[in-house]
Design a protein around this motif. Structure first.
Motif, PDB file in Angstrom:
ATOM      1  N   VAL A 109       0.818  -1.213   0.000  1.00 36.40           N
ATOM      2  CA  VAL A 109       0.000   0.000   0.000  1.00 36.40           C
ATOM      3  C   VAL A 109       0.853   1.264   0.000  1.00 36.40           C
ATOM      4  N   GLN A 110       2.061   1.172   0.566  1.00 35.40           N
ATOM      5  CA  GLN A 110       2.917   2.361   0.653  1.00 35.40           C
ATOM      6  C   GLN A 110       3.331   2.872  -0.730  1.00 35.40           C
ATOM      7  N   ASP A 111       3.406   1.979  -1.701  1.00 36.71           N
ATOM      8  CA  ASP A 111       3.827   2.389  -3.041  1.00 36.71           C
ATOM      9  C   ASP A 111       2.718   3.110  -3.796  1.00 36.71           C
ATOM     10  N   LEU A 112       1.528   3.154  -3.213  1.00 35.51           N
ATOM     11  CA  LEU A 112       0.407   3.896  -3.794  1.00 35.51           C
ATOM     12  C   LEU A 112       0.073   5.120  -2.969  1.00 35.51           C
ATOM     13  N   GLY A 113       1.024   5.544  -2.127  1.00 34.14           N
ATOM     14  CA  GLY A 113       0.894   6.803  -1.399  1.00 34.14           C
ATOM     15  C   GLY A 113       0.297   6.692  -0.020  1.00 34.14           C
ATOM     16  N   VAL A 114       0.013   5.475   0.455  1.00 36.35           N
ATOM     17  CA  VAL A 114      -0.556   5.302   1.792  1.00 36.35           C
ATOM     18  C   VAL A 114       0.566   5.448   2.810  1.00 36.35           C
ATOM     19  N   ALA A 115       0.461   6.459   3.658  1.00 35.69           N
ATOM     20  CA  ALA A 115       1.533   6.768   4.605  1.00 35.69           C
ATOM     21  C   ALA A 115       1.419   5.923   5.864  1.00 35.69           C
ATOM     22  N   PRO A 116       2.534   5.531   6.465  1.00 29.77           N
ATOM     23  CA  PRO A 116       2.475   4.779   7.720  1.00 29.77           C
ATOM     24  C   PRO A 116       1.993   5.648   8.869  1.00 29.77           C
ATOM     25  N   LEU A 117       1.410   5.011   9.868  1.00 31.25           N
ATOM     26  CA  LEU A 117       0.986   5.709  11.071  1.00 31.25           C
ATOM     27  C   LEU A 117       2.203   6.177  11.865  1.00 31.25           C
ATOM     28  N   ALA A 118       1.994   7.184  12.687  1.00 27.47           N
ATOM     29  CA  ALA A 118       3.076   7.629  13.571  1.00 27.47           C
ATOM     30  C   ALA A 118       3.495   6.515  14.515  1.00 27.47           C
ATOM     31  N   SER A 119       2.549   5.617  14.846  1.00 30.08           N
ATOM     32  CA  SER A 119       2.826   4.512  15.760  1.00 30.08           C
ATOM     33  C   SER A 119       3.256   3.244  15.043  1.00 30.08           C
ATOM     34  N   ALA A 120       3.547   3.333  13.749  1.00 30.63           N
ATOM     35  CA  ALA A 120       3.901   2.146  12.980  1.00 30.63           C
ATOM     36  C   ALA A 120       5.164   1.487  13.536  1.00 30.63           C
ATOM     37  N   PRO A 121       5.247   0.160  13.449  1.00 24.69           N
ATOM     38  CA  PRO A 121       6.441  -0.536  13.932  1.00 24.69           C
ATOM     39  C   PRO A 121       7.698  -0.058  13.217  1.00 24.69           C
ATOM     40  N   ALA A 122       8.809  -0.151  13.903  1.00 22.42           N
ATOM     41  CA  ALA A 122      10.090   0.217  13.296  1.00 22.42           C
ATOM     42  C   ALA A 122      10.323  -0.613  12.041  1.00 22.42           C
ATOM     43  N   GLY A 123      10.856   0.024  11.026  1.00 20.69           N
ATOM     44  CA  GLY A 123      11.130  -0.662   9.773  1.00 20.69           C
ATOM     45  C   GLY A 123       9.999  -0.656   8.779  1.00 20.69           C
ATOM     46  N   THR A 124       8.859  -0.050   9.156  1.00 23.83           N
ATOM     47  CA  THR A 124       7.743   0.042   8.215  1.00 23.83           C
ATOM     48  C   THR A 124       8.146   0.862   7.000  1.00 23.83           C
ATOM     49  N   ALA A 125       7.802   0.376   5.822  1.00 23.55           N
ATOM     50  CA  ALA A 125       8.172   1.065   4.585  1.00 23.55           C
ATOM     51  C   ALA A 125       7.515   2.430   4.509  1.00 23.55           C
ATOM     52  N   THR A 126       8.254   3.419   4.068  1.00 22.17           N
ATOM     53  CA  THR A 126       7.713   4.764   3.909  1.00 22.17           C
ATOM     54  C   THR A 126       6.888   4.848   2.632  1.00 22.17           C
ATOM     55  N   ALA A 127       6.034   5.853   2.574  1.00 23.02           N
ATOM     56  CA  ALA A 127       5.119   5.988   1.447  1.00 23.02           C
ATOM     57  C   ALA A 127       5.793   6.693   0.273  1.00 23.02           C
ATOM     58  N   GLU A 128       5.383   6.312  -0.924  1.00 22.24           N
ATOM     59  CA  GLU A 128       5.758   7.048  -2.130  1.00 22.24           C
ATOM     60  C   GLU A 128       5.142   8.441  -2.050  1.00 22.24           C
ATOM     61  N   THR A 129       5.919   9.458  -2.300  1.00 22.04           N
ATOM     62  CA  THR A 129       5.423  10.836  -2.195  1.00 22.04           C
ATOM     63  C   THR A 129       5.305  11.536  -3.539  1.00 22.04           C
ATOM     64  N   ASP A 130       5.773  10.923  -4.606  1.00 18.43           N
ATOM     65  CA  ASP A 130       5.685  11.534  -5.927  1.00 18.43           C
ATOM     66  C   ASP A 130       4.346  11.159  -6.549  1.00 18.43           C
TER      67      ASP A 130
END
Length: 510
Positions: A109-130
């Motif tokens: 989901v992150q590759d479609l711009g869905v951002a992780p929660l502030a409480s997301a576990p360490a190592g969670t993939a960051t969201a595509e921003t472009d």
């Protein structure tokens, strides 16, 4: 003749063997889409659809935010409008993320711009921003939506609303993106202008019970108070074992101007917020419980469980019993204040706990399950099924229950109406099966009319258009089989599209 096996490379295993999707002529929508293919039925369906296609849209259940219309700001980029918030679209692209013929660059989901929660576990993939890259990934995966309602809704919005001239594909992605950006900058493509263009007469949002309804107040001040109305959604407050329940209850008390310290003040706070929603124009409540159980508790047990929940010691069994009890209490309150009670059970939310913890709810991982209604709804229907002020609309994603349970129930209890095909069933074939399964015992007039249940504002006219086409096809068959006269079918088509949804969601007190 070339067979599938004779196509070079056999089954599609990469984009290299795919037929190019760039159209040689401008993209257009066929006027007979979703109408019956039968040459006897199609002319009848055309005539019936012509009587409903221009009717106002009554959108009484959905998830468009009131702020969208209160702000009336230009939409963002195409990715923000079409891709990232649409869990139908996201789930399909993610489902093909490991396929060689999926959408390039999509792994989750992150590759479609869905951002992780502030409480997301360490190592969670960051969201595509472009946003352009997100749009390219969607366009490269357009073929994945063939035959799905997502394609119908999206192409309707792209062609009919935004005047796109080429189908999405890897080759057309950038030109289509630029075209949409240019359209979105125009004043006639802002939310309120599109609301008028879509012919929406009334739109209901879905709002937390503790919402201050500030955006609805702004709309009312602008003269839109009767056109955009709130819906009371108390789900997080009725499940005492959910994470954050205590904070939600504290917020409820704050919104109601009281402190929730026991069962009595808890019920008082809920009644207070319902009254605030009624004052803001609400027509309905909405309840998305997993099960439809409405078994009430006696007051002593309800008090005991609520006290345990406030201490953080309620057991899962107690939490389940209390949520069923609170559905009964919500019905009792609806019999008092006149808010229509919508019940949307049968979906196991956030099936993948890892995605939910990292990226939050509503990311496409909600899955339907078998749902029982006959015994579950009996307590409420025995208590309020003949009450002159109580109205319930029951929805399901378990279509086996239409003919076996829900249509027979709606066919006898005056207070119950059968909700339209919802979520996974608001498809062309799902809608057809609904009419065939429910009409024998519920008829047409014990149903609620169509609801779009969408977060995607620009898909609202497409969804209502599809429902009107499917109903035209169903009624055409009844006329062709001499089970209805044409004038009756025309009257029924208009009622299904317009009069029934208005009648199913009356303003309290009317």
């Amino acid at each position: 003749m070339q067979t599938f096996a004779s196509i070079p490379g056999g089954p599609v295993t990469s984009t290299a063997h795919r037929v190019p999707t760039t159209a040689t002529a401008p993209w257009s929508l066929h006027p007979d889409r979703a109408l019956p293919a039968d040459p006897v039925l199609r002319p009848l369906a055309r005539e019936l659809y012509a009587t409903t296609r221009g009717l106002p849209i009554v959108s009484m259940h959905g998830h468009v935010e009131a702020a969208l219309l209160a702000d009336d700001a230009p939409f963002g980029n195409p990715a923000e409008l079409f891709v990232t918030p649409d869990h139908y679209l996201v789930r399909m692209l993610v489902a093909q993320s490991t396929s060689p013929h999926g959408a390039p660059g999509v792994r989750g989901v992150q590759d479609l711009g869905v951002a992780p929660l502030a409480s997301a576990p360490a190592g969670t993939a960051t969201a595509e921003t472009d946003p352009r890259e997100i749009w390219r990934r969607f366009c490269a995966g357009w073929h994945l939506f063939r035959g799905t309602p997502t394609r119908y809704w999206t192409e309707h919005a792209l062609v009919d609303v935004f005047e796109a001239h080429a189908r999405p594909s890897a080759e057309t992605a950038d030109a289509l993106y630029d075209h949409l950006v240019e359209r979105l900058a125009r004043p006639e493509f802002r939310p309120r202008a599109l609301f008028e263009r879509f012919g929406i007469e009334i739109l209901a949002t879905t709002d937390p019970a503790q919402s201050p309804l500030a955006d609805h107040a702004r709309l009312a001040a602008d003269g839109w108070g009767d056109r955009v109305v709130p819906t009371f959604r108390p789900d997080p407050l009725l499940h005492v074992d959910r994470p954050g329940w205590a904070a939600q209850v504290a917020a409820l008390g704050s919104a109601a101007g009281t402190e929730v310290v026991d069962y009595r003040t808890y019920l008082d706070a809920l009644r207070s917020r319902r009254a605030a929603f009624v004052a803001a124009g609400a027509r309905a409540t909405d309840h998305g419980h997993l099960r439809a159980d409405t078994t009430p508790l006696d007051a002593a047990d309800a008090t005991r469980i609520l006290d345990a929940a406030l201490r953080g010691t309620a057991t899962p069994a107690e939490a389940d019993a209390f949520s069923a009890h609170m559905l009964f209490q919500m019905a009792a309150m609806s019999a008092e204040d006149g808010l229509v009670m919508q019940l949307h059970p049968g979906v196991l939310r956030d099936h993948c706990d890892g995605v939910a913890r990292a990226y939050g709810p509503d990311r496409g991982y909600d899955i339907p399950e078998q749902t029982e209604y006959v015994r579950a709804l009996r307590p409420v229907l025995e208590a309020f099924g003949h009450h002159e002020r109580f109205r319930m609309i029951a929805f399901t994603v378990d279509e086996t229950s239409f003919s076996r349970e829900l249509a027979p129930l709606a066919g006898v209890y005056p207070a119950l109406r059968l909700g339209a095909p919802w979520w996974f069933l608001d498809t062309p074939d799902g809608m057809r099966r609904f009419r065939e399964a429910s009409t024998d015992t519920a008829g047409f007039y014990n149903t609620s009319g169509f609801v779009d249940d969408t977060r995607a504002f620009c898909s609202i006219p497409a969804r209502h258009d599809l429902a009107r086409r499917i109903d035209a096809g169903h009624l055409a068959r009844l006329v062709a089989e001499h089970r209805l006269d044409l004038d009756e079918a025309i009257e029924t088509a208009v009622d299904l599209a317009y009069h029934l949804p208005r009648a199913s969601y009356p303003a309290p007190g009317r």
